[in-house]
Design a protein around this motif. Structure first.
Motif, PDB file in Angstrom:
ATOM      1  N   LYS A   1      21.952 128.331 -39.561  1.00 10.94           N
ATOM      2  CA  LYS A   1      21.316 129.552 -39.477  1.00 10.94           C
ATOM      3  C   LYS A   1      22.196 130.431 -40.281  1.00 10.94           C
ATOM      4  CE  LYS A   1      19.687 130.162 -34.856  1.00 10.94           C
ATOM      5  NZ  LYS A   1      20.921 129.789 -33.858  1.00 10.94           N
ATOM      6  N   ARG A   2      23.585 130.177 -40.749  1.00  9.39           N
ATOM      7  CA  ARG A   2      24.373 130.922 -41.654  1.00  9.39           C
ATOM      8  C   ARG A   2      24.613 130.209 -42.978  1.00  9.39           C
ATOM      9  NH1 ARG A   2      29.433 131.914 -40.759  1.00  9.39           N
ATOM     10  NH2 ARG A   2      29.746 129.998 -39.448  1.00  9.39           N
ATOM     11  N   LEU A   3      23.943 129.136 -43.247  1.00  6.78           N
ATOM     12  CA  LEU A   3      24.302 128.351 -44.447  1.00  6.78           C
ATOM     13  C   LEU A   3      23.438 128.875 -45.600  1.00  6.78           C
ATOM     14  CD1 LEU A   3      25.328 125.692 -45.932  1.00  6.78           C
ATOM     15  CD2 LEU A   3      23.038 124.651 -45.009  1.00  6.78           C
ATOM     16  N   LYS A   4      24.187 129.164 -46.808  1.00  3.28           N
ATOM     17  CA  LYS A   4      23.551 130.036 -47.593  1.00  3.28           C
ATOM     18  C   LYS A   4      23.564 129.069 -48.927  1.00  3.28           C
ATOM     19  CE  LYS A   4      24.921 133.924 -50.466  1.00  3.28           C
ATOM     20  NZ  LYS A   4      26.197 134.228 -51.262  1.00  3.28           N
ATOM     21  N   THR A   5      24.415 128.277 -49.157  1.00  2.00           N
ATOM     22  CA  THR A   5      24.250 127.596 -50.568  1.00  2.00           C
ATOM     23  C   THR A   5      24.981 126.073 -50.431  1.00  2.00           C
ATOM     24  OG1 THR A   5      24.295 129.748 -51.749  1.00  2.00           O
ATOM     25  CG2 THR A   5      24.646 127.472 -52.976  1.00  2.00           C
ATOM     26  N   ILE A   6      24.564 125.298 -50.858  1.00  2.00           N
ATOM     27  CA  ILE A   6      25.142 123.929 -51.011  1.00  2.00           C
ATOM     28  C   ILE A   6      25.457 123.475 -52.344  1.00  2.00           C
ATOM     29  CG2 ILE A   6      24.782 121.490 -50.415  1.00  2.00           C
ATOM     30  CD1 ILE A   6      23.129 121.790 -48.124  1.00  2.00           C
ATOM     31  N   HIS A   7      26.822 123.151 -52.395  1.00  2.00           N
ATOM     32  CA  HIS A   7      27.434 122.805 -53.819  1.00  2.00           C
ATOM     33  C   HIS A   7      27.825 121.421 -53.775  1.00  2.00           C
ATOM     34  CE1 HIS A   7      28.301 127.337 -54.734  1.00  2.00           C
ATOM     35  NE2 HIS A   7      28.247 127.221 -53.500  1.00  2.00           N
ATOM     36  N   PHE A   8      27.409 120.602 -54.928  1.00  5.09           N
ATOM     37  CA  PHE A   8      28.044 119.337 -54.955  1.00  5.09           C
ATOM     38  C   PHE A   8      28.161 118.909 -56.351  1.00  5.09           C
ATOM     39  CE2 PHE A   8      23.448 118.708 -53.856  1.00  5.09           C
ATOM     40  CZ  PHE A   8      23.059 117.828 -54.993  1.00  5.09           C
ATOM     41  N   ASN A   9      28.598 117.651 -56.715  1.00  6.59           N
ATOM     42  CA  ASN A   9      28.738 117.182 -58.006  1.00  6.59           C
ATOM     43  C   ASN A   9      27.588 115.955 -57.981  1.00  6.59           C
ATOM     44  OD1 ASN A   9      30.519 118.984 -58.838  1.00  6.59           O
ATOM     45  ND2 ASN A   9      32.225 117.587 -58.216  1.00  6.59           N
ATOM     46  N   LEU A  10      26.793 115.796 -59.100  1.00  2.79           N
ATOM     47  CA  LEU A  10      26.151 114.665 -59.222  1.00  2.79           C
ATOM     48  C   LEU A  10      26.932 113.735 -60.134  1.00  2.79           C
ATOM     49  CD1 LEU A  10      23.639 112.916 -58.998  1.00  2.79           C
ATOM     50  CD2 LEU A  10      22.736 114.019 -60.927  1.00  2.79           C
ATOM     51  N   GLY A  11      27.583 112.718 -59.571  1.00  2.00           N
ATOM     52  CA  GLY A  11      28.516 112.017 -60.080  1.00  2.00           C
ATOM     53  C   GLY A  11      29.984 112.063 -59.821  1.00  2.00           C
ATOM     54  N   ILE A  12      31.020 111.666 -60.526  1.00  3.48           N
ATOM     55  CA  ILE A  12      32.369 111.424 -60.417  1.00  3.48           C
ATOM     56  C   ILE A  12      32.972 112.271 -61.236  1.00  3.48           C
ATOM     57  CG2 ILE A  12      34.330 109.935 -59.894  1.00  3.48           C
ATOM     58  CD1 ILE A  12      32.076 109.692 -57.649  1.00  3.48           C
ATOM     59  N   ASP A  13      33.948 112.956 -60.982  1.00  2.00           N
ATOM     60  CA  ASP A  13      34.634 113.916 -61.518  1.00  2.00           C
ATOM     61  C   ASP A  13      35.771 113.094 -62.531  1.00  2.00           C
ATOM     62  OD1 ASP A  13      37.355 113.646 -60.175  1.00  2.00           O
ATOM     63  OD2 ASP A  13      36.814 115.230 -58.888  1.00  2.00           O
ATOM     64  N   SER A  14      36.539 113.772 -63.573  1.00  2.00           N
ATOM     65  CA  SER A  14      37.128 113.169 -64.408  1.00  2.00           C
ATOM     66  C   SER A  14      38.599 112.574 -63.859  1.00  2.00           C
ATOM     67  CB  SER A  14      37.478 113.719 -65.733  1.00  2.00           C
ATOM     68  OG  SER A  14      38.067 114.937 -65.486  1.00  2.00           O
ATOM     69  N   LEU A  15      39.087 113.235 -62.884  1.00  2.00           N
ATOM     70  CA  LEU A  15      40.331 113.087 -62.215  1.00  2.00           C
ATOM     71  C   LEU A  15      40.254 111.687 -61.592  1.00  2.00           C
ATOM     72  CD1 LEU A  15      43.320 113.912 -61.692  1.00  2.00           C
ATOM     73  CD2 LEU A  15      42.451 114.928 -59.673  1.00  2.00           C
ATOM     74  N   THR A  16      38.951 111.602 -60.713  1.00  2.00           N
ATOM     75  CA  THR A  16      38.758 110.501 -59.852  1.00  2.00           C
ATOM     76  C   THR A  16      38.635 109.260 -60.765  1.00  2.00           C
ATOM     77  OG1 THR A  16      37.776 111.891 -58.570  1.00  2.00           O
ATOM     78  CG2 THR A  16      37.560 109.508 -57.905  1.00  2.00           C
ATOM     79  N   ASN A  17      37.926 109.553 -62.019  1.00  2.00           N
ATOM     80  CA  ASN A  17      37.722 108.497 -62.897  1.00  2.00           C
ATOM     81  C   ASN A  17      39.027 107.745 -63.476  1.00  2.00           C
ATOM     82  OD1 ASN A  17      34.920 107.595 -63.952  1.00  2.00           O
ATOM     83  ND2 ASN A  17      34.691 109.834 -63.513  1.00  2.00           N
ATOM     84  N   VAL A  18      40.240 108.484 -63.352  1.00  2.00           N
ATOM     85  CA  VAL A  18      41.456 107.800 -63.896  1.00  2.00           C
ATOM     86  C   VAL A  18      42.280 107.738 -62.782  1.00  2.00           C
ATOM     87  CG1 VAL A  18      40.876 108.873 -66.199  1.00  2.00           C
ATOM     88  CG2 VAL A  18      42.336 110.085 -64.716  1.00  2.00           C
ATOM     89  N   SER A  19      41.948 107.439 -61.833  1.00  2.00           N
ATOM     90  CA  SER A  19      42.873 107.449 -60.534  1.00  2.00           C
ATOM     91  C   SER A  19      42.994 105.988 -60.020  1.00  2.00           C
ATOM     92  CB  SER A  19      42.451 108.092 -59.411  1.00  2.00           C
ATOM     93  OG  SER A  19      42.661 109.455 -59.752  1.00  2.00           O
TER      94      SER A  19
END
Lengths: 337, 238
Positions: B97-115
């Motif tokens: 009832k209180r949920l306003k917006t959902i945020h996410f990334n489609l894909g993997i961020d650059s930091l994770t890519n070099v980890s």
């Protein structure tokens, strides 16, 4: 009342087994990397993959095992031999499965904890991810990671080795990759005559020629082949004319930036005596040819001028980078059990 | 309630699937659910069929009415359209009832890519990782269309790349307000439904000429831009 005592005993027993289980996690033996005095801080993040004896042993077994290739003929060691600084000698372009020829000369594996990028074009961004390239290449080992996992899981030997290293015999892609790094990270060369000279140790007496060679090297070569690793870890153009049969664009193929055309990773020169042929396409067999290239090319920003004697001095110096302790260290060799 | 039945209930609730799934992914093509060996027609009139559709949703966050944010405990989820188990994401309980917006990334961020070597859904054994040019594949769409004059009429889009200027991860922000109950969904389901409509991706594409994009670059960036429009939210707010 009886029942209750029974329960307490069961409870204690359960707790006891849990404790045994918890402490069994501590079975691995730490085997930290040796960082020679005066060297920079390694790039590799050891907190994510703490080095252990058991991890090293698993990595070593994997490195020497042809089970990794599709037809079980090729191991990492087929192209990376210890006695030649973990590279493939005599082949300009390295050979892989069914004798297929690749497009580049194999690289020496040395002091990789200090490298940011791997491969001649730096296409691989982390040491852990490096084995994926030869495994999946159709001209090298031509095997899929899922397949490798299946093959390894089917053997008692690897189940045990994985258990020893990770406290869990379940094989995964992540564990295979971490284990390879556990092994290759230890392939460090820091006991050459040059190192002993720098550290003022026995066996480190330089001849006049070697001393002069070092001076000339520092003047003409060290901007790219920077001590103590003999690489600045960057991508540079060293003036080689393009081989039209390969047309290898080097770093450009990764970044797509025009300034990166024909730039290649600056290779280390440690153990250079044994890592021939030289350059990404293995075009030179002798160090003399390499030096002739550097004085003949007009494509370098600062031209290198050297007399014939000076070239001989630089070569004499380069030979002091041979590290027999490393090339014959039994811990790095084929695992005989 | 007796202790026994309470314990039983507790154990059952641990296994009752998908009672704890808060977010369900519904892959569609226009008004039809995506299935294997089924033809769909794009708004451009191209017939398409799918063999493999997989993508990463990462760094999911729930923005609530009172400006608090709830972060997903799992950093990345690999969604496989043809693997039903991957279509339900379990997160911590949120008050719908209180949920306003959902945020996410489609894909993997650059930091994770070099980890380095990661596990779980990010394990390279999942086949969403490039070997010769390190990096995650954010979105994979493979299938067939008679429009493609390729071997077996195949098309394949492997969209990825983490280095500027070809950083292909996309941030997606979906308001939950005013979203209706999903009509595609037969069964009543508690939670949020993330609709992914692939017809919107193919509505942008000239499939006859653009049928094989397999590495980071300009073309991948363009497809990444198209791909964000596929997502919309439907939530049951009772």
């Amino acid at each position: 009342m009886r029942l209750k005592i029974k329960h307490v005993i069961y409870c204690l027993f359960g707790f006891y087994t849990l404790m045994i289980y918890a402490f069994s996690e501590l079975k691995t033996t730490p085997m930290p990397l040796i960082i020679p005095e005066g060297w920079p801080k390694p790039v590799y993040d050891f907190t994510k993959n703490p080095l252990t004896k058991e991890g090293f042993e698993l990595g070593r077994q994997l490195f020497y095992d042809p089970i990794l290739s599709r037809d079980s003929t090729i191991s990492c060691a087929s192209c990376h031999l210890q006695a030649t600084g973990f590279t493939h000698v005599d082949h300009d372009l390295s050979h892989g499965i069914e004798g297929k020829v690749g497009t580049r000369n194999s690289m020496a594996i040395m002091n990789v904890a200090w490298s940011k990028n791997f491969m001649w074009d730096g296409g691989v961004n982390h040491l852990d991810m490096q084995p994926l390239a030869p495994l999946s290449s159709s001209v090298e080992m031509d095997e899929k990671l899922e397949q490798v996992i299946q093959k390894l899981s089917a053997t008692k030997k690897y189940k045990k080795l994985f258990f020893n290293a990770f406290n869990d015999s379940l094989v995964s892609g992540q564990k295979i990759l971490l284990a390879f790094s556990q092994f290759t990270l230890h392939l460090n060369s820091y006991n050459s005559k040059y190192d002993k000279y720098i550290r003022n140790e026995a066996g480190g007496d330089f001849t006049e020629q070697e001393k002069n060679g070092l001076q000339l090297f520092r003047k003409h070569c060290a901007s790219c082949h920077t001590e103590p690793l003999f690489t600045n870890q960057n991508f540079e153009k060293n003036g080689l004319p393009v081989d039209p049969t390969l047309n290898d664009l080097g770093r450009f193929s990764i970044t797509r930036l025009p300034v990166d055309s024909f730039k290649f990773k600056v290779p280390t020169l440690r153990n250079i005596q044994f890592t021939f042929p030289y350059m990404h396409d293995g075009r030179f067999k002798k160090l003399r040819e390499v030096l002739n290239h550097y004085t003949e090319t007009a494509a370098l920003k600062t031209q290198i001028i050297l007399s014939s004697n000076e070239k001989a001095d630089i070569i004499a110096f380069l030979l002091t980078l041979t590290d027999n302790d490393f090339l014959f260290d039994k811990r790095f060799g084929f695992p005989r059990d | 309630m007796s202790v026994k039945s309470r314990i039983l209930l507790f154990i059952l609730s641990c296994f009752a699937y998908p009672a704890t799934a808060q977010l369900s992914i519904l892959p569609v093509f226009g008004d039809r659910t995506i299935a294997e060996n089924t033809w769909y027609v794009s708004t451009k009139g191209d017939s398409v069929q799918f063999d493999n559709i997989r993508f990463y949703l990462s760094d999911m966050q729930f923005e609530m009415d009172d400006k608090t944010w709830i972060k997903d405990t799992v950093s990345a989820h690999l969604i496989d359209v043809f693997d039903p188990a991957s279509l339900h994401i379990t997160t911590q309980k949120i008050d719908l009832k209180r949920l306003k917006t959902i945020h996410f990334n489609l894909g993997i961020d650059s930091l994770t890519n070099v980890s380095g070597a990661l596990g779980g859904d990010l394990d390279p054994q999942k086949g969403m990782y490039w070997a010769w040019q390190s990096g995650y594949i954010n979105l994979k769409i493979e299938g067939r269309s008679p429009r493609c004059k390729t071997r077996k009429n195949a098309f394949q889009y492997h969209i990825g790349g983490y280095l500027q200027p070809f950083y292909s991860m996309r941030k997606v922000e979906l308001p939950v307000k005013n979203a209706g109950v999903n009509r595609n969904q037969g069964a009543i389901q508690q939670g949020v439904i993330l609709n992914v409509d692939f017809s919107l991706f193919f509505g942008n594409l000239s499939i006859a000429t653009q049928n094989s994009i397999m590495m980071p670059g300009k073309a991948a960036m363009q497809l990444a831009d198209y791909s964000t429009s596929m997502f919309s939210i439907h939530a049951t707010k009772n």
